[in-house]
Design a protein around this motif. Structure first.
Motif, mmCIF file in Angstrom:
data_model
loop_
_atom_site.group_PDB
_atom_site.id
_atom_site.type_symbol
_atom_site.label_atom_id
_atom_site.label_comp_id
_atom_site.label_asym_id
_atom_site.label_seq_id
_atom_site.Cartn_x
_atom_site.Cartn_y
_atom_site.Cartn_z
ATOM 1 N N TRP A 101 73.773 28.262 53.691
ATOM 2 C CA TRP A 101 73.878 27.654 52.354
ATOM 3 C C TRP A 101 73.997 28.717 51.265
ATOM 4 C CZ3 TRP A 101 69.427 23.530 52.965
ATOM 5 C CH2 TRP A 101 69.925 22.416 53.678
ATOM 6 N N GLU A 102 73.455 29.901 51.518
ATOM 7 C CA GLU A 102 73.505 30.969 50.519
ATOM 8 C C GLU A 102 74.870 31.654 50.476
ATOM 9 O OE1 GLU A 102 70.384 33.687 51.421
ATOM 10 O OE2 GLU A 102 68.763 32.265 50.929
ATOM 11 N N GLY A 103 75.534 31.783 51.635
ATOM 12 C CA GLY A 103 76.826 32.474 51.670
ATOM 13 C C GLY A 103 77.124 33.006 53.056
ATOM 14 N N ASP A 104 77.960 34.013 53.141
ATOM 15 C CA ASP A 104 78.387 34.557 54.436
ATOM 16 C C ASP A 104 77.192 35.077 55.233
ATOM 17 O OD1 ASP A 104 81.063 34.021 54.468
ATOM 18 O OD2 ASP A 104 81.663 35.929 53.578
ATOM 19 N N TYR A 105 77.218 34.742 56.529
ATOM 20 C CA TYR A 105 76.106 35.126 57.406
ATOM 21 C C TYR A 105 76.612 35.132 58.842
ATOM 22 C CZ TYR A 105 71.808 34.590 60.140
ATOM 23 O OH TYR A 105 70.804 34.747 61.063
ATOM 24 N N ALA A 106 76.235 36.143 59.597
ATOM 25 C CA ALA A 106 76.533 36.218 61.036
ATOM 26 C C ALA A 106 75.216 36.092 61.796
ATOM 27 C CB ALA A 106 77.212 37.541 61.367
ATOM 28 N N HIS A 107 75.276 35.456 62.959
ATOM 29 C CA HIS A 107 74.027 35.180 63.682
ATOM 30 C C HIS A 107 74.165 35.557 65.153
ATOM 31 C CE1 HIS A 107 70.167 33.305 64.404
ATOM 32 N NE2 HIS A 107 70.680 32.578 65.382
ATOM 33 N N ASP A 108 73.132 36.206 65.660
ATOM 34 C CA ASP A 108 73.072 36.558 67.077
ATOM 35 C C ASP A 108 71.668 36.218 67.575
ATOM 36 O OD1 ASP A 108 73.563 37.522 69.590
ATOM 37 O OD2 ASP A 108 73.315 39.633 69.049
ATOM 38 N N GLY A 109 71.449 34.946 67.876
ATOM 39 C CA GLY A 109 70.126 34.476 68.247
ATOM 40 C C GLY A 109 70.029 34.110 69.713
ATOM 41 N N GLU A 110 68.916 33.480 70.065
ATOM 42 C CA GLU A 110 68.693 33.070 71.454
ATOM 43 C C GLU A 110 69.581 31.891 71.832
ATOM 44 O OE1 GLU A 110 65.051 31.513 74.373
ATOM 45 O OE2 GLU A 110 64.627 31.993 72.257
ATOM 46 N N PHE A 111 69.760 30.955 70.911
ATOM 47 C CA PHE A 111 70.469 29.711 71.234
ATOM 48 C C PHE A 111 71.862 29.634 70.622
ATOM 49 C CE2 PHE A 111 65.852 28.549 71.128
ATOM 50 C CZ PHE A 111 65.705 28.466 72.501
ATOM 51 N N TRP A 112 72.084 30.334 69.519
ATOM 52 C CA TRP A 112 73.386 30.298 68.872
ATOM 53 C C TRP A 112 73.812 31.710 68.484
ATOM 54 C CZ3 TRP A 112 69.444 26.915 67.077
ATOM 55 C CH2 TRP A 112 69.610 25.584 67.468
ATOM 56 N N GLN A 113 75.104 31.953 68.621
ATOM 57 C CA GLN A 113 75.688 33.221 68.208
ATOM 58 C C GLN A 113 77.041 32.901 67.555
ATOM 59 O OE1 GLN A 113 75.318 32.768 71.818
ATOM 60 N NE2 GLN A 113 73.124 33.099 71.538
ATOM 61 N N PHE A 114 77.290 33.501 66.398
ATOM 62 C CA PHE A 114 78.593 33.312 65.773
ATOM 63 C C PHE A 114 78.849 34.459 64.780
ATOM 64 C CE2 PHE A 114 75.524 30.621 63.494
ATOM 65 C CZ PHE A 114 75.652 31.073 62.175
ATOM 66 N N PRO A 115 80.142 34.816 64.582
ATOM 67 C CA PRO A 115 80.471 35.845 63.592
ATOM 68 C C PRO A 115 80.322 35.294 62.169
ATOM 69 C CG PRO A 115 82.464 34.962 64.584
ATOM 70 C CD PRO A 115 81.314 34.336 65.318
#
Length: 352
Positions: free
Chosen positions: A142-156
């Motif tokens: 919701w704040e803006g651009d973010y990349a995630h590399d977690g246990e259940f979800w990963q995305f650029p």
């Protein structure tokens, strides 16, 4: 004390027209809106006629178009069934279309039967881990651009499109276990608790867990703690008996889903024999009438005052329990006409 309404598209038999159920929910929400209820809550459930709720954002958008003041609560979305980008966008779209009325509720689901179909292999008891990873991700999107590399979800790198209209969307967590109260306090979430058919002592237990979470976090709880109960207000013996028959029937279906003891045929859960539900204690009529928000207007006022004394900031009037639609409206109207004024006068006196 503030008042909220929780209502489902609830179809108890194949003979009931789904459009009639659809229209009934909107009529109830419009009644609540006109009476000054703060939030209308819609759930997420799948493949169950007693709670037709495949996407709470759809029905809340519809309600919001026709009920112009009441806030729109997701009560609650099941984190394990969603992708964070999808969830962030759906929620923000509701906020945009309703001019900033979103109340974002997130939780861990209820029925293993749903997990077996929507997220095979996931034990419902482990689903809180999905919720705790999901929520911070949604807030960052919701704040803006973010990349995630977690246990259940990963995305650029990605962002939520659209963004919420509100600068800070209220976030609610469904909480009964100590770990969830700890999480809610630590992350400044509002709390929604449902003591099912348990007595007031269960609500007092939740309050202790909230207080312990506050002590552990070392900071005050500035949010709202709302308590939900199945509700039926009545003035006639016929309505009293009908309410009791309805809740006992639904609890038999609920027992099926919680204990996986019966079949679900074309979306309709079979009833588990009531004597199999915890030695029949959980469906004892006298116990139910005492513990639930059942009674005459005067009795309901006293029960609400007891919940308020424990520390509940808001009460969620849970309307869906298999009751005849006309009786649901009578009950809500009695609540509006004869229960709510007792608390409005108190609030006005306090403000003065």
């Amino acid at each position: 004390m503030k008042f909220h309404l929780a209502i489902n598209l609830e179809r108890m038999s194949p003979e009931t027209d789904m459009r009639e159920v659809r229209d009934h929910t909107l009529e109830m929400v419009k009644m609540a809106d006109a009476a000054g209820f703060e939030i209308a809550w819609a759930a997420e459930h799948h493949a169950l006629e007693m709670t037709i709720a495949p996407n709470p954002f759809q029905i809340l958008t519809w309600w919001g178009e026709h009920a112009k003041n009441i806030r729109l609560g997701i009560g609650v979305v099941n984190a394990a069934y969603w992708h964070p980008i999808n969830l962030a966008g759906e929620a923000a779209m509701l906020d945009l279309l309703s001019d900033g009325r979103l109340e974002f509720g997130i939780g861990s689901g209820a029925y293993q039967r749903e997990f077996d179909r929507m997220k095979p292999g996931l034990d419902q008891r482990d689903s809180w881990r999905y919720m705790q990873e999901m929520l911070p991700v949604v807030l960052k999107l919701w704040e803006g651009d973010y990349a995630h590399d977690g246990e259940f979800w990963q995305f650029p790198t990605a962002t939520s499109c659209p963004k919420p209209v509100q600068q800070k969307v209220p976030v609610w967590v469904a909480a009964r276990a100590p770990i969830t109260f700890d999480y809610a306090v630590e992350h400044d979430c509002d709390i929604l608790s449902w003591p099912l058919t348990m007595p007031l002592s269960e609500v007092q237990t939740y309050r202790r867990r909230l207080d312990e979470a506050v002590d552990k976090a070392g900071k005050p709880f500035k949010g709202t703690w709302a308590v939900m109960r199945h509700s039926a207000v009545y003035e006639t013996e016929d309505d009293r008996k009908a309410a009791m028959g309805s809740i006992r029937h639904v609890l038999g279906q609920f027992g099926n889903l919680m204990m996986k003891k019966g079949e679900v045929i074309n979306g309709f859960p079979e009833q588990v024999p009531l004597e199999e539900l915890d030695g029949n204690a959980r469906v004892d009529p006298e116990m139910l009438e005492e513990n639930l928000m059942f009674g005459t207007p005067d009795q309901v006022v006293e029960k609400l005052k007891a919940h308020e004394a424990v520390g509940a900031d808001a009460f969620v009037y849970y309307a869906s329990m298999g009751m005849d639609m006309a009786q649901q409206k009578r009950s809500l109207q009695l609540f509006i006409d004869k229960v709510m004024p007792e608390f409005a006068e108190k609030e006005m006196a306090h403000a003065g």
